[in-house]
Structure formats: structure tokens, C-alpha cells
Design a protein around this motif. Structure first.
Motif, PDB file in Angstrom:
ATOM      1  N   UNK A   1      36.592  68.698  22.671  1.00 20.63           N
ATOM      2  CA  UNK A   1      37.770  68.709  23.552  1.00 20.63           C
ATOM      3  C   UNK A   1      38.160  67.404  23.503  1.00 20.63           C
ATOM      4  N   UNK A   2      39.711  67.246  23.743  1.00 15.49           N
ATOM      5  CA  UNK A   2      40.240  66.173  23.748  1.00 15.49           C
ATOM      6  C   UNK A   2      40.179  65.331  24.935  1.00 15.49           C
ATOM      7  N   UNK A   3      39.934  64.040  24.898  1.00 16.19           N
ATOM      8  CA  UNK A   3      39.988  63.240  25.974  1.00 16.19           C
ATOM      9  C   UNK A   3      41.224  63.296  27.119  1.00 16.19           C
ATOM     10  N   UNK A   4      41.255  63.414  28.381  1.00 18.04           N
ATOM     11  CA  UNK A   4      42.555  63.017  28.889  1.00 18.04           C
ATOM     12  C   UNK A   4      43.417  61.896  28.862  1.00 18.04           C
ATOM     13  N   UNK A   5      44.660  62.082  28.689  1.00 23.61           N
ATOM     14  CA  UNK A   5      45.482  61.028  28.292  1.00 23.61           C
ATOM     15  C   UNK A   5      45.558  60.058  29.630  1.00 23.61           C
ATOM     16  N   UNK A   6      45.179  58.769  29.478  1.00 21.87           N
ATOM     17  CA  UNK A   6      45.315  57.674  30.667  1.00 21.87           C
ATOM     18  C   UNK A   6      46.807  57.837  31.165  1.00 21.87           C
ATOM     19  N   UNK A   7      46.960  57.446  32.304  1.00 25.04           N
ATOM     20  CA  UNK A   7      48.412  57.216  32.883  1.00 25.04           C
ATOM     21  C   UNK A   7      48.860  56.041  32.549  1.00 25.04           C
ATOM     22  N   UNK A   8      48.091  54.516  32.546  1.00 12.73           N
ATOM     23  CA  UNK A   8      48.614  53.436  32.586  1.00 12.73           C
ATOM     24  C   UNK A   8      47.555  52.663  31.743  1.00 12.73           C
ATOM     25  N   UNK A   9      48.015  51.839  30.694  1.00 14.26           N
ATOM     26  CA  UNK A   9      46.977  50.865  30.214  1.00 14.26           C
ATOM     27  C   UNK A   9      47.895  49.554  30.435  1.00 14.26           C
ATOM     28  N   UNK A  10      47.336  48.444  31.098  1.00 17.16           N
ATOM     29  CA  UNK A  10      47.885  47.110  31.176  1.00 17.16           C
ATOM     30  C   UNK A  10      47.178  46.188  30.182  1.00 17.16           C
ATOM     31  N   UNK A  11      47.748  45.293  29.485  1.00 16.08           N
ATOM     32  CA  UNK A  11      47.080  44.307  28.895  1.00 16.08           C
ATOM     33  C   UNK A  11      47.688  42.998  29.275  1.00 16.08           C
ATOM     34  N   UNK A  12      46.542  42.010  29.739  1.00 11.28           N
ATOM     35  CA  UNK A  12      47.134  40.799  29.888  1.00 11.28           C
ATOM     36  C   UNK A  12      46.282  40.023  30.840  1.00 11.28           C
ATOM     37  N   UNK A  13      47.192  39.323  31.546  1.00  5.77           N
ATOM     38  CA  UNK A  13      46.427  38.042  32.441  1.00  5.77           C
ATOM     39  C   UNK A  13      45.538  38.881  33.657  1.00  5.77           C
ATOM     40  N   UNK A  14      44.330  38.106  33.699  1.00  2.00           N
ATOM     41  CA  UNK A  14      43.601  38.341  34.899  1.00  2.00           C
ATOM     42  C   UNK A  14      42.661  36.766  35.333  1.00  2.00           C
ATOM     43  N   UNK A  15      42.038  37.145  36.512  1.00  2.00           N
ATOM     44  CA  UNK A  15      41.348  35.647  36.998  1.00  2.00           C
ATOM     45  C   UNK A  15      41.242  35.930  38.358  1.00  2.00           C
ATOM     46  N   UNK A  16      40.805  34.675  38.883  1.00  5.14           N
ATOM     47  CA  UNK A  16      40.324  34.763  40.477  1.00  5.14           C
ATOM     48  C   UNK A  16      41.283  33.882  40.958  1.00  5.14           C
ATOM     49  N   UNK A  17      41.705  34.265  42.061  1.00  9.47           N
ATOM     50  CA  UNK A  17      42.634  33.726  43.112  1.00  9.47           C
ATOM     51  C   UNK A  17      41.698  33.266  44.267  1.00  9.47           C
ATOM     52  N   UNK A  18      42.255  31.870  44.546  1.00  9.70           N
ATOM     53  CA  UNK A  18      41.289  31.119  45.658  1.00  9.70           C
ATOM     54  C   UNK A  18      42.446  30.934  46.561  1.00  9.70           C
ATOM     55  N   UNK A  19      42.866  31.652  47.511  1.00  6.82           N
ATOM     56  CA  UNK A  19      43.812  31.412  48.466  1.00  6.82           C
ATOM     57  C   UNK A  19      43.438  30.931  49.734  1.00  6.82           C
ATOM     58  N   UNK A  20      44.174  29.839  50.243  1.00  2.60           N
ATOM     59  CA  UNK A  20      43.790  29.381  51.485  1.00  2.60           C
ATOM     60  C   UNK A  20      44.086  30.342  52.614  1.00  2.60           C
ATOM     61  N   UNK A  21      42.988  30.113  53.609  1.00  2.00           N
ATOM     62  CA  UNK A  21      43.085  30.915  54.856  1.00  2.00           C
ATOM     63  C   UNK A  21      43.863  30.190  56.033  1.00  2.00           C
ATOM     64  N   UNK A  22      44.189  29.029  55.734  1.00  2.00           N
ATOM     65  CA  UNK A  22      45.132  28.172  56.258  1.00  2.00           C
ATOM     66  C   UNK A  22      46.523  28.133  56.180  1.00  2.00           C
TER      67      UNK A  22
END
Length: 325
Positions: A1-22
Motif C-alpha cells: 500500500x502506498x504511503x499517504x502523501x504528506x501535506x507540507x514539508x518544510x526545510x531550513x532553520x530551527x533553533x531555540x528562542x530565549x525571549x524576555x518575560x519583561x
């Protein structure tokens, strides 16, 4: 059986955001931070998942605690993280910001000497990049090798579907504006939809006039050009249609990530088969909701939230006109 087609594939930047609570506090004086999943491709993937679609994110992280956080958070938020490459040579990038509403949000990237997401090579491309209904790429991914070659190979391998390029220009990632322009224009020849703000359109198309920039993008081969103008709303053009959507007013807390929420919502409209006006109006409201919240990834709205904001702002009506082909 064929695998279902993915809706969206993104490629690129990821990381951790450290955002101020002030808010309204210089970074040197901030004492409390929130830790969030970040990076444009990761944020768009989360946005797509929140809107009910299947999505995978192909990116890279370090073999470190922040890398483990990125992978687990992607999965927790409904994104297929099996294509996240663990690279022991470089650390997972961290980004800080300052929060001065309504329109001043300086970013500070810690990505030297390079980052795992820019070390993704052709061999790391998932099959979903060729077959997904939508492939989402960013200009940031074109800024260095081997990521650049991987992005162009992903474009070459596309087998149907829609390809979207987020113009996502970050000056610190490039040796010069000319180099960025050269690579962006090369990519535009293989892209169906281009999305960017006025500065990003200047790099890609040589103009900050919204209509001129949109037309220049169309001349480069895209089918849909979307120009975000901040508080001035959004312009979208095809060869036969011009759509303008006024801004959806909200109490802005942090404008960062609003463009990623907008982008994920554009994917939703494309997947639903909506017309351009409906798609851009929905995306504008989605982006506004993200701007009303502190973080990026976990600020991405669900469909009912976007619909409620749109219903509360009936004055935001798309202006549609036909143009000559």
C-alpha cells in the motif's frame, strides 16, 4: 500500500528562542526569559500542524540539550521530526530578542561559526521533499553550503505540488546583498509562490513598491506573489488578479513569528483550494494573532481562533481587482 502523501514539508532553520518575560527592557537588564522552539521553518511547520495538516520539518540540530528540546518540541506540537539531523560538530543555535511593542523587536542570533541547519546536505533530504503537496523553503537556507545545494536539489526533485519560497532575508547570514539577490533570483525560477516583506522584496526583486515588487516576482516565474507591508496590510498578485487585504488590528505584544503564522496559514488556504482573497485574509488574521502573543511556535493559532478574530473584525474586507494577463 502506498504511503499517504504528506501535506507540507518544510526545510531550513530551527533553533531555540530565549525571549524576555519583561517587556520594554534592554536585554542587558532582563532577568527572566522564556524558552521556546524557534526558527522560521520550524515555526511554519508548527503553524501548519495547528491548522490540522500533516507536516514534516527537515532541519538540523546539535547533539546537545537544546537539540533534544527542538526535536521533542516539534513532535509534541504535531510535527514529524524524524528528518531532523543530529550534528555533533556544531551547537543548536539560540536567538534572543528585545520586546519593545508595537514595532521594535531586535533579534540577536547566536549561530557562529555555522549551525546544524545549514549543514544539511543532499543526502539528508527526505523523500517527502519531492512528493509533499507543498514544499516550503526559506531564503536563509540558501545562504551557505551545503544547505544551498540541498535546497536547489529539493527544487529539482519536485514531482508536482506547490513550492513556496519564504523570502526571509537576514543580512547577517549573507556575505553581501548581491550574493543574496543572485541566489534568490536563481531559486525563484523554480518556485510557485513567493512571500516576503518590503525589504525582502527589495533583495529579491529590486523594489520596495508593493505592486512593482509583486510584478517583478511574477516576471521571475512565480504564479503568486505576496508582499507583506506590516501595518499597511498585504498585497497579493497573480497574472490576472490583484488582492489587497487591510491589516487586522490587535494589541501587539511581539511581532516576531507573525510572518511564520501568516505563511502556515497560506499553506492552509492552498491545501483547502481557497481563492487568493480568502487565503490572504485568513493568513493576515493568523499572523495578527501570533503578533498578539510573546512566543513564536507555541503562539501559532488554531482554525477556530483565526475564525473568531476574523468575525470580530468584519471591516477587514479584501479588495479584489482583475488585471490583464
Amino acid at each position: 500500500m502506498d504511503e499517504p502523501v504528506l501535506d507540507v514539508c518544510t526545510i531550513g532553520r530551527c533553533g531555540v528562542d530565549l525571549y524576555p518575560l519583561e517587556m520594554n527592557t534592554p536585554l542587558e537588564d532582563v532577568t527572566r526569559f522564556g524558552k521556546f522552539l524557534g526558527g522560521s521553518s520550524a515555526n511554519v511547520a508548527v503553524s501548519v500542524a495547528r491548522l490540522g495538516h500533516s507536516v514534516a520539518c527537515a532541519t538540523g540540530v546539535g547533539d546537545d540539550p537544546f537539540g533534544r528540546f527542538v526535536r521533542s518540541e516539534l513532535a509534541r506540537l504535531g510535527v514529524d521530526a524524524t528528518h531532523v539531523v543530529v550534528n555533533p560538530e556544531f551547537n543548536t543555535p539560540v536567538t534572543f530578542c528585545e520586546v519593545f511593542p508595537p514595532d521594535n523587536f531586535p533579534l540577536f542570533f547566536y549561530r557562529q561559526p555555522t549551525t546544524p541547519d545549514l549543514e544539511i546536505g543532499i543526502g539528508d533530504l527526505p523523500r517527502d521533499a519531492a512528493t509533499a503537496r507543498i514544499l516550503w523553503l526559506t531564503v536563509s537556507g540558501l545562504s551557505a553550503e551545503p544547505s544551498r545545494s540541498a535546497h536547489f536539489e529539493a527544487l529539482r526533485r519536485r514531482d508536482g505540488g506547490v513550492t513556496v519560497l519564504d523570502l526571509d532575508y537576514r543580512p547577517r547570514f549573507w556575505s553581501s546583498e548581491q550574493e543574496a539577490t543572485t541566489q534568490v533570483q536563481r531559486a525563484l525560477e523554480h518556485v510557485d509562490v513567493a512571500i516576503g516583506n518590503l525589504e525582502e522584496c527589495r533583495i529579491a526583486a529590486g523594489s520596495t513598491d508593493p505592486d512593482a515588487a509583486a510584478l517583478a516576482l511574477l516576471e521571475r516565474g512565480v504564479r503568486i506573489a505576496i508582499v507583506k507591508q506590516g501595518m499597511m496590510g498585504t498585497l497579493a498578485r497573480t497574472a490576472t488578479e490583484r488582492v489587497y487585504v487591510p491589516v487586522t488590528n490587535v494589541q501587539v505584544r511581539n511581532g516576531l513569528g507573525a510572518g511564520d503564522g501568516f505563511g502556515g496559514a497560506v499553506c492552509h488556504g492552498l491545501l483547502q483550494g481557497w481563492d487568493l482573497a480568502e487565503t490572504v485574509a485568513f493568513a493576515s488574521a493568523a499572523g495578527a494573532l501570533v503578533a498578539s502573543r510573546l512566543e513564536c511556535s507555541t503562539a501559532m493559532p488554531r482554525i477556530d481562533e483565526v475564525e473568531r478574530l476574523m468575525a470580530a473584525n468584519p471591516q477587514v474586507v479584501p479588495v479584489v481587482s482583475r488585471v490583464r494577463d
